[in-house]
Motif scaffolding. Structure first.
Motif, PDB file in Angstrom:
ATOM      1  N   ARG A 248     -38.815 -42.011  -2.736  1.00 44.47           N
ATOM      2  CA  ARG A 248     -39.266 -41.441  -4.016  1.00 44.47           C
ATOM      3  C   ARG A 248     -39.068 -42.450  -5.151  1.00 44.47           C
ATOM      4  O   ARG A 248     -39.954 -42.641  -5.988  1.00 44.47           O
ATOM      5  N   ALA A 249     -37.915 -43.099  -5.172  1.00 44.57           N
ATOM      6  CA  ALA A 249     -37.643 -44.101  -6.207  1.00 44.57           C
ATOM      7  C   ALA A 249     -38.640 -45.255  -6.112  1.00 44.57           C
ATOM      8  O   ALA A 249     -39.182 -45.705  -7.124  1.00 44.57           O
ATOM      9  N   ARG A 250     -38.902 -45.721  -4.910  1.00 43.88           N
ATOM     10  CA  ARG A 250     -39.869 -46.810  -4.731  1.00 43.88           C
ATOM     11  C   ARG A 250     -41.262 -46.388  -5.187  1.00 43.88           C
ATOM     12  O   ARG A 250     -41.976 -47.163  -5.821  1.00 43.88           O
ATOM     13  N   ALA A 251     -41.650 -45.164  -4.876  1.00 45.12           N
ATOM     14  CA  ALA A 251     -42.961 -44.666  -5.273  1.00 45.12           C
ATOM     15  C   ALA A 251     -43.086 -44.585  -6.798  1.00 45.12           C
ATOM     16  O   ALA A 251     -44.153 -44.840  -7.355  1.00 45.12           O
ATOM     17  N   LEU A 252     -41.996 -44.238  -7.457  1.00 47.46           N
ATOM     18  CA  LEU A 252     -42.015 -44.155  -8.916  1.00 47.46           C
ATOM     19  C   LEU A 252     -42.024 -45.523  -9.577  1.00 47.46           C
ATOM     20  O   LEU A 252     -42.668 -45.729 -10.610  1.00 47.46           O
TER      21      LEU A 252
END
Length: 56
Positions: free
Chosen positions: A9-13
């Protein structure tokens, strides 16, 4: 959620803003300080989903 899910999720953001984040990191390394007024141009277009040009 598992840790891996949070990481994804952090990488996607962050991924869409990687170029901006790297330029901001370079700027911080060079100037070592950034107040709210100086940070505003860097972040002004993030809410709209665009990567702003680096301020001079």
């Amino acid at each position: 959620m598992k840790l891996e899910q949070f990481e994804r999720r952090a990488r996607a953001l962050l991924a869409p803003h990687r170029d901006l984040l790297e330029r901001l990191a370079d700027h911080l390394l060079a100037h070592r300080d950034l107040d709210e007024t100086a940070l505003a141009p860097w972040l002004s277009d993030l809410a709209a989903g665009a990567a702003p040009a680096a301020p001079s």
